[in-house]
Design a protein around this motif. Structure first.
Motif, PDB file in Angstrom:
ATOM      1  N   TYR A  73       0.827  -1.207   0.000  1.00 13.67           N
ATOM      2  CA  TYR A  73       0.000   0.000   0.000  1.00 13.67           C
ATOM      3  C   TYR A  73       0.867   1.265   0.000  1.00 13.67           C
ATOM      4  N   ALA A  74       1.982   1.215   0.729  1.00 17.04           N
ATOM      5  CA  ALA A  74       2.886   2.367   0.744  1.00 17.04           C
ATOM      6  C   ALA A  74       3.511   2.583  -0.630  1.00 17.04           C
ATOM      7  N   SER A  75       3.829   1.479  -1.312  1.00 17.26           N
ATOM      8  CA  SER A  75       4.361   1.594  -2.670  1.00 17.26           C
ATOM      9  C   SER A  75       3.316   2.190  -3.613  1.00 17.26           C
ATOM     10  N   ILE A  76       2.058   1.808  -3.404  1.00 16.93           N
ATOM     11  CA  ILE A  76       0.980   2.415  -4.186  1.00 16.93           C
ATOM     12  C   ILE A  76       0.876   3.909  -3.881  1.00 16.93           C
ATOM     13  N   GLY A  77       1.108   4.270  -2.616  1.00 16.04           N
ATOM     14  CA  GLY A  77       1.106   5.687  -2.257  1.00 16.04           C
ATOM     15  C   GLY A  77       2.197   6.459  -2.979  1.00 16.04           C
ATOM     16  N   ALA A  78       3.369   5.831  -3.146  1.00 19.67           N
ATOM     17  CA  ALA A  78       4.442   6.484  -3.907  1.00 19.67           C
ATOM     18  C   ALA A  78       4.023   6.672  -5.361  1.00 19.67           C
ATOM     19  N   GLY A  79       3.324   5.675  -5.907  1.00 17.76           N
ATOM     20  CA  GLY A  79       2.800   5.835  -7.262  1.00 17.76           C
ATOM     21  C   GLY A  79       1.765   6.940  -7.344  1.00 17.76           C
ATOM     22  N   GLY A  80       0.973   7.105  -6.278  1.00 17.93           N
ATOM     23  CA  GLY A  80       0.000   8.199  -6.250  1.00 17.93           C
ATOM     24  C   GLY A  80       0.674   9.557  -6.248  1.00 17.93           C
ATOM     25  N   ILE A  81       1.773   9.672  -5.527  1.00 23.05           N
ATOM     26  CA  ILE A  81       2.526  10.937  -5.540  1.00 23.05           C
ATOM     27  C   ILE A  81       3.094  11.205  -6.933  1.00 23.05           C
ATOM     28  N   ASN A  82       3.568  10.156  -7.590  1.00 27.18           N
ATOM     29  CA  ASN A  82       4.065  10.307  -8.959  1.00 27.18           C
ATOM     30  C   ASN A  82       2.962  10.807  -9.887  1.00 27.18           C
ATOM     31  N   LEU A  83       1.758  10.276  -9.715  1.00 31.50           N
ATOM     32  CA  LEU A  83       0.625  10.732 -10.514  1.00 31.50           C
ATOM     33  C   LEU A  83       0.280  12.181 -10.197  1.00 31.50           C
ATOM     34  N   LEU A  84       0.288  12.532  -8.922  1.00 31.56           N
ATOM     35  CA  LEU A  84      -0.074  13.894  -8.518  1.00 31.56           C
ATOM     36  C   LEU A  84       0.876  14.923  -9.119  1.00 31.56           C
ATOM     37  N   ILE A  85       2.170  14.659  -9.046  1.00 29.09           N
ATOM     38  CA  ILE A  85       3.130  15.629  -9.567  1.00 29.09           C
ATOM     39  C   ILE A  85       3.074  15.679 -11.085  1.00 29.09           C
TER      40      ILE A  85
END
Length: 703
Positions: free
Chosen positions: A375-387
């Motif tokens: 889930y934390a790795s998915i969160g890192a992917g979410g940050i990548n999407l946000l930026i």
């Protein structure tokens, strides 16, 4: 030059003497019964002053911003093409152990072979890497497909390939076929390679200059969304199970089918229709439909299309075709091609996939469970999407060069810090959390520059002709870099562990240094201007702005593989924005005794020209550097035609010193001077020799 030569400034040329020169020439030509056509030619010549101010022709309002058709095209290509690419990049990670068990059982059933761990690892590596092989192959063919079937046709082809791959994915489990799984990965790789080489080009070609960067970011945005969606759907609680993994692999086809509903309404690229295919009416119609206004309001864009089309016609007439070999060998295209390939390969060699691969281990070291780490790795992917979403307005506001450099430097720093923090992760209690912060910081720094910019920068560095091939080269470099990192990182991790991030940091620093010296700012600039700036290769000076004359005079020289200006003969005195840079080399005037020393002088047109020059002290034909003197060639031709010449056969004498002209006087007299100069030489061989030679001569200061 002979020291006896005399010189004078253009400022001493009075308007009265220029008028007298014009009258003498016209009168002399009429005496030879050739004056009617020449006089018409002289009257039809555009004065330089009027040519330089011809921009007063209707200044139409520039059409900018988003239109409904642009939005529809961006959404359809992002949903149906870009998201599936990212989806297939990330979908194999989470259910990897389930797919490996399927492969082992299938091989045992069909071939009676019980594979050991090493054999299973080899098979799994082939399944993973064949996707990258397909991506490289699709990238190489992207330029040919885009020119053969059109930009819109290329989108349709890659979507059809994607749907075919999805059918193979779903059928592989029911058929119990590892071969079908391998074929599906190869086909979806071909589709993905076509997407990364054609979609950014298509979107940037149909967009106006003001939002070109935002449209270019849509492709990497879709890829980022696809990776994140694959991570979420691959969880065991969703579709990462024994009975549903094949549906997980083929689920992206639903998005592709949904986007194909909009295909009948999508436009073809006006630049492709007008410049590549030569369908002017269709190109204008599509451009008008894209901008949502009548063609009369698109004068500026249509003028650019005509100029680019003319340049491509000249190249085609010269036998120039844009193949991969010609683009790779072209000296004027060498630097932009290096920039595109360096950015695309550098994006992968910056270690983004390695960081995501390592992130689960880092999160587990911080005390998270295996599921919590996912889930934390998915969160890192979410940050990548946000930026990446933030980067859409950011690239238009801050520019490509600044973002790319800032992203490279900050990402390199984060990689170094990440290496140090992992090394001392057990030194203090808060270090695991600092490692998590460093991973997220790296993803953030990567996302606003290294992530989106490499995908579309090729469309801004290349003109329409070589653009598809250049985009293919760049996409190939991206997939090849991905392949190298994927194949070497597991071994590097086993050998040097976290110190492998120092290698990624080093390559990112080298990329930043290369971009610092050679990547120009393409925001708000036409690709013709960028190509003109980069045509000198590694000797190009990106910090020196183009002069207005260079921007105005866009020819095909920056595209020609031999780096020769094909349209240099069309360059006129009106292209000189700064008259101080113009230097006239003046022959000394003849005395009356020299003029009338031969009684047969009126039998030679060249002699008439020389006679009029002697009366007015006007250098009708200036001597050019080297052996480019025009008057001796005229005299030689006269002798060849058995026409007696009153002048000795030697080059025109030039002044010993070359002095700059005075702008205020030149601005008022150069139009009349050109009217006198141009037709004089036309009578000798029927083509615009003076214009051709003067164009080469006047290019000396710019070169």
């Amino acid at each position: 030059m002979p020291k006896s030569s005399t010189s004078f400034y253009t400022s001493n040329m009075s308007l009265a003497s220029l008028d007298r020169a014009k009258d003498f020439v016209k009168g002399s030509l009429k005496a030879l019964n050739i004056g009617s056509s020449m006089e018409h030619r002289m009257e039809c010549e555009q004065p330089i002053l009027e040519a330089s101010s011809s921009n007063t022709s209707v200044n139409t309002e520039e059409v900018q911003g988003w239109t409904p058709l642009l939005v529809l095209t961006g959404v359809a290509t992002t949903v149906g093409s870009s998201i599936p690419v990212g989806y297939n990049i990330g979908v194999m990670n989470t259910p990897a152990h389930i797919i490996r068990e399927f492969c082992n059982a299938t091989v045992a059933d069909h071939y009676g072979i019980n594979m050991g761990p090493s054999q299973l690892n080899i098979l799994w590596s082939i399944i993973v890497s064949i996707f990258l092989v397909g991506g490289v192959t699709g990238s190489l063919s992207g330029g040919w497909v885009a020119d053969r079937f059109g930009r819109k046709g290329a989108v349709i082809i890659n979507n059809i390939l994607g749907i075919l791959a999805a059918i193979l994915f779903v059928s592989s489990r029911h058929a119990g076929s590892v071969e079908m799984l391998l074929l599906a990965r190869l086909v979806v790789g071909l589709s993905s390679g076509l997407v990364t080489s054609t979609i950014p080009m298509y979107l940037t070609e149909i967009s106006p200059l003001s939002i070109r960067g935002a449209m270019g970011v849509l492709c990497p945005l879709g890829i980022t969304v696809g990776v994140l969606v694959a991570q979420i759907l691959g969880l065991k609680s969703v579709l990462g199970q024994d009975d549903t993994w094949h549906y997980l692999l083929g689920l992206f086809a639903l998005l592709t089918l949904l986007s194909m509903v909009a295909f009948p309404f999508l436009p073809e690229s006006p630049k492709f229709l007008y410049i590549v295919r030569g369908h002017e009416e269709k190109g204008i119609k599509e451009l008008s439909r894209l901008r949502g206004v009548a063609p009369e309001q698109l004068a500026d864009e249509l003028e650019d299309l005509r100029a680019a089309h003319k340049a491509e016609q000249e190249l085609a007439a010269g036998g120039v075709s844009w193949s991969m070999g010609s683009v790779a060998r072209a000296p004027t295209l060498r630097l932009p091609l290096m920039l595109v390939c360096a950015l695309q390969a550098g994006q992968q060699c910056s270690g983004i996939n390695a960081v995501f691969y390592y992130s689960v281990t880092i999160f587990e070291s911080a005390g998270l469970s295996k599921q919590g780490s996912q889930y934390a790795s998915i969160g890192a992917g979410g940050i990548n999407l946000l930026i990446t979403i933030i980067a859409i307005p950011l690239v238009n506001r801050c520019g490509r060069r600044k973002l790319a450099l800032a992203s490279c430097w900050t990402a390199a720093i984060c990689l170094v810090v990440l290496c140090i923090s992992i090394t001392y992760i057990n030194a203090v209690s808060w270090m695991p959390y600092f490692c998590i912060f460093t991973v997220l910081a790296y993803v953030f720094c990567y996302g606003f520059g290294l992530g989106p910019i490499p995908y579309f920068i090729g469309s801004e560095l290349f003109q329409v002709g070589p653009r598809p091939v250049a985009m293919s080269f760049g996409s190939m470099a991206n997939w090849f870099g991905n392949f190298i990192v994927g194949m070497t990182f597991p071994s590097l991790q086993g050998l040097i562990g976290q110190y492998s991030f120092l290698l990624f940091a080093t390559t990112t620093v080298f990329l930043a240094l290369f971009l610092k010296y050679y990547l120009p700012e393409s925001k708000g600039h036409d690709p013709c201007d960028i190509a003109e700036m980069l045509k000198y290769g590694l000797r190009s000076r990106i910090n020196v702005p183009l002069s207005s004359s260079q921007k105005k005079h866009r020819n095909s020289s920056v595209c020609a593989p031999d780096a020769v200006s094909i349209s240099s003969r069309h360059r006129r005195f009106s292209d000189i924005k700064n008259p101080d840079s113009l230097v006239l080399e003046i022959p000394s005037p003849l005395s009356p005794s020299e003029v009338f020393s031969n009684s047969s002088m009126l039998g030679s047109p060249a002699a008439i020209i020389q006679q009029n020059n002697s009366y007015t002290n006007l250098p009708a034909i200036p001597e050019l550097p080297g052996k480019n003197s025009i008057l001796p060639s005229i005299l030689t031709e006269s002798s060849a035609n058995n026409v007696p010449s009153p002048l000795p056969m030697h080059p025109v004498r030039s002044m010993s010193r070359m002095m700059p002209s005075i702008p205020e006087n030149l601005a008022g007299t150069n139009s009349r001077l050109e009217q006198v100069l141009t037709p004089m030489v036309q009578m000798s061989d029927g083509h615009d020799v003076a214009d051709e030679h003067s164009g080469k001569y006047l290019q000396r200061d710019n070169l």
